[in-house]
Design a protein around this motif. Structure first.
Motif, PDB file in Angstrom:
ATOM      1  N   TYR A  51      74.828  17.740  59.889  1.00 38.23           N
ATOM      2  CA  TYR A  51      75.996  17.097  59.285  1.00 38.23           C
ATOM      3  C   TYR A  51      76.320  15.802  60.010  1.00 38.23           C
ATOM      4  O   TYR A  51      75.798  15.511  61.094  1.00 38.23           O
ATOM      5  N   TRP A  52      77.175  15.030  59.370  1.00 35.72           N
ATOM      6  CA  TRP A  52      77.698  13.792  59.942  1.00 35.72           C
ATOM      7  C   TRP A  52      79.217  13.858  59.857  1.00 35.72           C
ATOM      8  O   TRP A  52      79.768  14.471  58.942  1.00 35.72           O
TER       9      TRP A  52
ATOM     10  N   SER B 247      82.748  15.214  60.450  1.00 29.10           N
ATOM     11  CA  SER B 247      83.445  16.424  60.878  1.00 29.10           C
ATOM     12  C   SER B 247      82.819  17.690  60.291  1.00 29.10           C
ATOM     13  O   SER B 247      82.501  17.745  59.107  1.00 29.10           O
ATOM     14  N   ALA B 248      82.715  18.725  61.136  1.00 25.16           N
ATOM     15  CA  ALA B 248      82.220  20.025  60.679  1.00 25.16           C
ATOM     16  C   ALA B 248      83.282  20.794  59.920  1.00 25.16           C
ATOM     17  O   ALA B 248      83.006  21.866  59.365  1.00 25.16           O
TER      18      ALA B 248
ATOM     19  N   VAL C 144      81.039  22.820  56.965  1.00 23.16           N
ATOM     20  CA  VAL C 144      79.770  23.011  57.672  1.00 23.16           C
ATOM     21  C   VAL C 144      79.801  24.323  58.448  1.00 23.16           C
ATOM     22  O   VAL C 144      78.802  25.053  58.518  1.00 23.16           O
TER      23      VAL C 144
ATOM     24  N   ARG D  99      74.899  24.250  64.828  1.00 25.37           N
ATOM     25  CA  ARG D  99      75.238  23.021  64.108  1.00 25.37           C
ATOM     26  C   ARG D  99      74.554  21.839  64.788  1.00 25.37           C
ATOM     27  O   ARG D  99      74.416  21.817  66.012  1.00 25.37           O
TER      28      ARG D  99
ATOM     29  N   ARG E  17      75.070  17.849  64.795  1.00 30.96           N
ATOM     30  CA  ARG E  17      75.785  16.641  64.367  1.00 30.96           C
ATOM     31  C   ARG E  17      74.903  15.433  64.626  1.00 30.96           C
ATOM     32  O   ARG E  17      74.612  15.093  65.778  1.00 30.96           O
TER      33      ARG E  17
END
Length: 313
Positions: free
Chosen positions: A184-185, A187-188, A226, A243, A245
């Motif tokens: 992800y990019w 905020s989760a 996410v 996760r 990022r």
């Protein structure tokens, strides 16, 4: 079953199935919309170009009772005749400007000429009405056609569904099963809208048979962050997922621009940079649905992310 009332010579009211004209029935979404319309008792009229008439998707619809109409989209008179008597035109076409703007304009003009009361365009996306021009090529095309649609003398309804949940099984580079990470990019914790292709088709079919639909209908089979995707992947695989990022949203935007410059692929509908634009749009939160119309048709069941991931082989 949605019906229209007619009157017999004796003055009795008789319910008749509504007639829906569908363009794009050879595609996955379009074919599913056609099947869902037949399941709801509609009279389906599938418009196909002559070269597509023998495709298995069309054969399947014909065997279910759909009327298959071969028509040249460039023949305005023939297209208007194909729409005569229809209650709604549904487009599930997929493509670039020549399809989303040009071909759909041909459908729109013919629908208006034939006196069709309603039109559902091929939008099926995140809420592009909240995005700035230039942030997503494919959605800009939908916005452009939408302006034409709003100026036409026809009732329009767009079905917006977020991202197709089905893409999470591998096509969308978000859940990385090999390394057990969710990419992800930003905020989760950003909520994201997901709906399966099947659920989108079922909702679209119901909307096509509903003469009271507003300009936009927004649905999401599941709203997930996410962290939610991480939990769903772990639950369905029995393995621990972390996760990953990749950076801020500015980086994803920069990556999409670089990818477009290095590999523009102008004739491809979904080149890699287009997928990056879509993910960037979603992670900004701008196109997040503020409210959902999931309950509009109570008979529909919505598929969760976990249910989709469980089907992955």
């Amino acid at each position: 079953m949605s019906t229209a009332a007619s009157t017999t010579s004796a003055g009795h009211s008789v319910a008749e199935p509504l007639t829906i004209a569908l363009a794009g029935a050879t595609g996955d979404l379009g074919h599913r919309i056609g099947l869902a319309l037949l399941d709801r008792g509609a009279r389906l009229r599938a418009l196909v170009r002559p070269a597509s008439a023998a495709k298995p998707e069309i054969t399947a619809l014909r065997e279910r009772g759909a009327a298959i109409v071969e028509v040249d989209f460039n023949n305005a008179a023939a297209l208007a005749r194909a729409f005569a008597g229809a209650d709604c035109v549904v487009s599930a076409l997929s493509g670039l400007r020549d399809v989303i703007v040009d071909a759909q304009t041909q459908l729109l003009n013919a629908a208006v000429a034939a006196g069709v009361p309603r039109f559902i365009p091929s939008d099926y996306s995140i809420d592009y009405t909240k995005l700035p021009e230039g942030s997503n090529r494919n959605l800009d095309l939908r916005r452009e056609f939408g302006r034409r649609l709003d100026q036409a003398s026809i009732q329009a309804t767009s079905v917006l569904n977020g991202m197709f949940t089905d893409l999470l099984t591998g096509q969308a580079p978000v859940i990385l099963f090999k390394i057990k990470r969710v990419l992800y990019w930003g905020s989760a914790d950003q909520p994201l809208d997901f709906t399966t292709i099947a659920d989108t088709a079922a909702f679209t079919a119901a909307a096509a048979l509903d003469p009271t639909t507003p300009r936009y209908l927004r649905v999401a089979g599941e709203v997930a962050t996410v962290r939610d995707l991480q939990a769903a992947a772990a639950a369905t695989t029995g393995q621990r997922f972390g996760r990953l990022r990749a950076g801020g949203l500015w980086l994803l935007k920069l990556m999409s621009r670089i990818a477009r410059r290095l590999a523009p692929a102008p004739k491809e509908v979904f080149p890699p940079w287009q997928g990056m634009q879509y993910l960037h749009n979603m992670f900004t939160g701008l196109p997040k649905f503020s409210s959902l119309d999931n309950d509009r048709y109570p008979d529909l069941k919505w598929t969760t992310v976990r249910e989709v991931l469980a089907t992955r082989k």
